[in-house]
Write a protein that holds these residues in place. Structure first.
Motif, short mmCIF file in Angstrom:
data_model
loop_
_atom_site.label_atom_id
_atom_site.label_comp_id
_atom_site.label_asym_id
_atom_site.label_seq_id
_atom_site.Cartn_x
_atom_site.Cartn_y
_atom_site.Cartn_z
N ASP A 104 -2.17 -0.90 -11.07
CA ASP A 104 -3.21 -0.90 -10.04
C ASP A 104 -3.41 0.49 -9.46
OD1 ASP A 104 -3.60 -3.62 -10.36
OD2 ASP A 104 -2.27 -4.17 -8.71
N MET A 105 -2.30 1.19 -9.21
CA MET A 105 -2.38 2.54 -8.66
C MET A 105 -3.05 3.49 -9.65
SD MET A 105 -0.94 2.70 -5.55
CE MET A 105 -0.16 4.29 -5.34
N ASP A 106 -2.70 3.35 -10.93
CA ASP A 106 -3.30 4.22 -11.95
C ASP A 106 -4.80 3.95 -12.06
OD1 ASP A 106 -0.82 5.27 -12.47
OD2 ASP A 106 -0.40 3.97 -14.18
N ALA A 107 -5.19 2.67 -12.06
CA ALA A 107 -6.62 2.34 -12.14
C ALA A 107 -7.37 2.87 -10.93
CB ALA A 107 -6.80 0.83 -12.25
N LEU A 108 -6.78 2.75 -9.75
CA LEU A 108 -7.43 3.24 -8.54
C LEU A 108 -7.54 4.76 -8.57
CD1 LEU A 108 -8.65 2.14 -5.94
CD2 LEU A 108 -6.41 2.32 -4.87
N ALA A 109 -6.53 5.43 -9.13
CA ALA A 109 -6.56 6.89 -9.21
C ALA A 109 -7.70 7.36 -10.11
CB ALA A 109 -5.23 7.43 -9.72
N VAL A 110 -7.95 6.65 -11.21
CA VAL A 110 -9.05 7.02 -12.10
C VAL A 110 -10.39 6.81 -11.39
CG1 VAL A 110 -10.26 6.39 -14.23
CG2 VAL A 110 -7.76 6.57 -14.22
N LEU A 111 -10.51 5.72 -10.65
CA LEU A 111 -11.77 5.42 -9.97
C LEU A 111 -12.10 6.45 -8.90
CD1 LEU A 111 -11.49 1.53 -9.63
CD2 LEU A 111 -13.09 2.79 -11.08
N ILE A 112 -11.09 6.88 -8.13
CA ILE A 112 -11.37 7.83 -7.05
C ILE A 112 -11.28 9.27 -7.54
CG2 ILE A 112 -10.54 6.18 -5.34
CD1 ILE A 112 -8.05 7.91 -5.02
N GLY A 113 -10.85 9.47 -8.78
CA GLY A 113 -10.84 10.81 -9.35
C GLY A 113 -9.73 11.70 -8.88
N GLN A 114 -8.68 11.16 -8.28
CA GLN A 114 -7.54 11.94 -7.82
C GLN A 114 -6.38 10.99 -7.57
OE1 GLN A 114 -9.19 13.54 -4.10
NE2 GLN A 114 -7.84 12.20 -2.94
N PRO A 115 -5.15 11.53 -7.49
CA PRO A 115 -4.01 10.63 -7.20
C PRO A 115 -4.20 9.90 -5.87
CG PRO A 115 -3.24 12.77 -7.95
CD PRO A 115 -4.71 12.91 -7.74
N VAL A 116 -3.70 8.68 -5.81
CA VAL A 116 -3.81 7.88 -4.59
C VAL A 116 -2.73 8.33 -3.62
CG1 VAL A 116 -3.80 5.56 -3.61
CG2 VAL A 116 -4.67 5.94 -5.93
N LEU A 117 -3.14 8.86 -2.49
CA LEU A 117 -2.17 9.30 -1.49
C LEU A 117 -1.46 8.11 -0.86
CD1 LEU A 117 -4.27 12.11 0.25
CD2 LEU A 117 -2.59 12.33 -1.59
N PRO A 118 -0.21 8.27 -0.46
CA PRO A 118 0.53 7.13 0.11
C PRO A 118 -0.16 6.51 1.31
CG PRO A 118 2.03 8.94 -0.42
CD PRO A 118 0.65 9.46 -0.61
N ASP A 119 -0.79 7.34 2.16
CA ASP A 119 -1.46 6.80 3.34
C ASP A 119 -2.61 5.88 2.95
OD1 ASP A 119 0.28 8.22 4.87
OD2 ASP A 119 -1.12 9.86 5.31
N TYR A 120 -3.31 6.22 1.88
CA TYR A 120 -4.45 5.41 1.45
C TYR A 120 -3.99 4.16 0.71
CZ TYR A 120 -7.10 9.63 2.49
OH TYR A 120 -7.65 10.71 3.12
N ALA A 121 -2.77 4.19 0.15
CA ALA A 121 -2.30 3.06 -0.64
C ALA A 121 -1.48 2.07 0.18
CB ALA A 121 -1.46 3.56 -1.81
N THR A 122 -1.35 2.33 1.48
CA THR A 122 -0.58 1.42 2.33
C THR A 122 -1.25 0.06 2.39
OG1 THR A 122 0.17 3.27 3.68
CG2 THR A 122 0.38 1.06 4.62
N PRO A 123 -0.54 -1.00 2.04
CA PRO A 123 -1.18 -2.33 2.03
C PRO A 123 -1.53 -2.80 3.43
CG PRO A 123 1.18 -2.53 1.65
CD PRO A 123 0.88 -1.06 1.63
N ARG A 124 -2.66 -3.43 3.54
CA ARG A 124 -3.09 -4.05 4.79
C ARG A 124 -2.64 -5.50 4.80
NH1 ARG A 124 -4.72 -0.70 8.48
NH2 ARG A 124 -6.25 -2.16 9.27
N PRO A 125 -2.58 -6.13 5.96
CA PRO A 125 -2.25 -7.56 6.00
C PRO A 125 -3.23 -8.34 5.13
CG PRO A 125 -2.15 -6.62 8.20
CD PRO A 125 -2.73 -5.55 7.32
N TRP A 126 -2.71 -9.15 4.21
CA TRP A 126 -3.57 -9.79 3.23
C TRP A 126 -4.55 -10.76 3.85
CZ3 TRP A 126 -5.81 -9.03 -0.94
CH2 TRP A 126 -6.30 -10.06 -1.73
N GLN A 127 -4.17 -11.37 4.97
CA GLN A 127 -5.04 -12.36 5.60
C GLN A 127 -6.11 -11.70 6.48
OE1 GLN A 127 -1.74 -12.45 5.62
NE2 GLN A 127 -1.29 -14.20 4.30
N ALA A 128 -6.06 -10.38 6.63
CA ALA A 128 -7.05 -9.72 7.50
C ALA A 128 -8.44 -9.83 6.90
CB ALA A 128 -6.68 -8.25 7.70
N PRO A 129 -9.50 -9.95 7.74
CA PRO A 129 -10.88 -10.03 7.22
C PRO A 129 -11.33 -8.65 6.72
CG PRO A 129 -10.90 -10.03 9.61
CD PRO A 129 -9.46 -10.07 9.20
#
Length: 505
Positions: A259-284
């Motif tokens: 998932d991280m590799d796919a996201l890195a290709v989509l955004i065109g750069q490595p996924v920074l840890p701050d951006y990859a921090t999971p949010r509460p799954w039940q959040a809207p």
């Protein structure tokens, strides 16, 4: 003055020449006005009015981390850059084609020295050059020339060049819609990748919690086996649950890495840890899709807009093919100075000019123009079929997504009820084991059933979120609530407004 008036009259006739293009008629939409019953729509009479205003993607994707990832992707994604480059190329091609509607004026200069032997004829030195007989002796002379004018400017009486420019303009508009479609698709792909990442992290956390519980269960069974209170079968069976949980943990970690590799290709750069921090799954994370969406929203999908622009381009191409049957008339006009000495080049006596009109008409082309017209009409028929097919495919996508939306809600409710009941069963089984009323196998079975139900719940929650994203894409990039006269909100949709080639509209 008379020459000026004559030139203006000729230009006016050329600009007002007839067009060979067929009158464009937009094909009727080959789909119903409403989606199939059960797809979350209303009847045509109750359908909401359509608002042309854009729903910004920031309003749909509420998660700030996801918003930041989308912003990065829109700047860095290479596929989107390719689409932008193709759009710029199509615009430049249109500008080049449109320039052919106007005369091209060139400024030329020439300076030369020449020797001719006796009894020869001097060739022309350029368009305005002299021709002389040199009979007695060799001669050497200089030639200086400056001229400005246009060569072979076609007087577009029958719309040949205008049809080509019109076709190029529509193809440029189609490329803009292609870019918009790529942009909307990229936004949806980033959102789905981010949602998948969060769901897999939730599943990883669930697998890790299950592994911890199973380790505790296995330790209890090993101690009971050593004390003679449990059989080897029960002890080893409890260990298999630990091994299964460890396999799930490793599997989730692999999925998260992908998932991280796919996201890195989509955004065109490595996924920074701050951006990859999971949010509460039940959040809207997303805006809910309103009910009662009319099928007319499909008009705003970029791929449908692009298909119609290509259809219009094919219609213009028929005009080009028809114009090939008529005469081609070209105008040549040159004004300049010509002198044998540089000092006399710009004197009034050195002035020279030349003008002429040429024409050609096809007499015997062995069916070339006829076949070209037939090919153009065939391309137009294919463009009609492609346009209608694009609409039908878009209708199917939206209908499928609406059907999923309608049925996944009760499925989620039932799955949540299953998780709650499984949790109660597991809690009761633990108490019964402590009281000696059940063996530990019943507790393990209850725990495994709870884990399976929780896994399925997360998967369904992901399916629901992805379904909302897919609807966002399928409806052309968004919709918004419009206030009706009675004060109630009505559903309306709009895709992001595309930049236009205003000169072709």
């Amino acid at each position: 003055m008379k020459s000026l008036l004559f030139s203006a009259a000729v230009a006016s006739c050329a600009l007002a020449g007839c067009s060979m293009e067929p009158t464009y008629q937009r094909p009727a939409m080959p789909v119903p006005n409403t989606y199939p019953s059960g797809a979350g729509t209303t009847s045509a009479s109750a359908a909401a009015p359509i608002d042309a205003a854009e729903m910004d993607w920031h309003a749909f994707f509420k998660d700030p981390v996801l918003q930041r990832l989308i912003e990065i992707a829109l700047t860095n994604n290479r596929d989107l850059r390719v689409a932008a480059a193709k759009m710029a190329e199509a615009r430049a091609d249109y500008g080049e084609t449109r320039a052919s509607l106007f005369p091209e004026i060139d400024l030329q200069g020439y300076a030369g020295r020449q020797r001719l032997p006796a009894m020869t004829q001097e060739p022309s030195a350029g368009l305005l050059g002299p021709i002389e007989n040199n009979r007695n002796s060799a001669t050497t002379f200089n030639t200086y020339q400056v001229q400005a004018g246009m060569t072979s400017y076609e007087l577009d009486f029958f719309g040949h060049e205008r049809a080509i420019a019109h076709e190029s303009g529509k193809l440029a508009q189609a490329s803009e819609a292609d870019y918009e479609a790529a942009r909307i698709a990229l936004i949806g792909e980033v959102a789905n990748a981010y949602l998948s990442l969060n769901a897999d992290r939730a599943l990883l956390q669930l697998a890790q919690e299950t592994e911890t519980d199973q380790n505790g269960h296995a330790n209890v069974m090993q101690k009971a086996y050593r004390d003679g209170g449990a059989s080897e079968f029960d002890m080893r069976r409890s260990q298999t649950q630990v091994d299964a949980a460890q396999v799930d943990v490793q599997d989730m970690q692999i999925r998260i890495a992908k998932d991280m590799d796919a996201l890195a290709v989509l955004i065109g750069q490595p996924v920074l840890p701050d951006y990859a921090t999971p949010r509460p799954w039940q959040a809207p994370l997303l805006t809910d899709v309103p009910a009662g969406l009319p099928s007319s929203l499909l008009d705003r999908r970029p791929d449908i807009v692009a298909a119609e622009d290509r259809l219009r381009a094919a219609n213009a191409d028929i005009g080009r093919a028809r114009a090939a049957f008529f005469p081609n008339i070209a105008l040549t006009a040159v004004l300049g100075t010509l002198s044998g000495g540089l000092s006399n080049l710009f004197r009034a006596s050195s002035a020279a000019w030349s003008t002429g009109v040429s024409g050609s008409v096809p007499l015997l082309d062995w069916g070339k123009n006829e076949n070209e017209l037939s090919a153009s009409k065939a391309r137009d028929s294919g463009a009609v079929a492609a346009y209608e097919g694009t609409i039908q495919e878009a209708f199917r996508e939206v209908a499928d997504d609406l059907a999923v939306r309608d049925h996944i809600v009760p499925e989620l409710q039932a799955q949540q009820e299953l998780v709650d009941q499984s949790q109660h069963v597991y809690t009761i089984s633990q108490e019964r084991f402590k009281d000696g009323m059940d063996d530990y196998l019943a507790t393990q079975d209850a725990q495994r059933s709870l884990y399976t139900a929780q896994e399925k719940l997360v998967s369904l929650q992901l399916d629901q979120a992805v379904n909302q994203v897919n609807l966002y894409k399928a409806l052309g990039g968004g919709w918004r609530e419009v206030q009706a006269p009675n004060g109630r909100g009505t559903a309306a949709g709009a895709m992001s407004q595309r930049q236009s080639v205003s000169a072709v509209r």
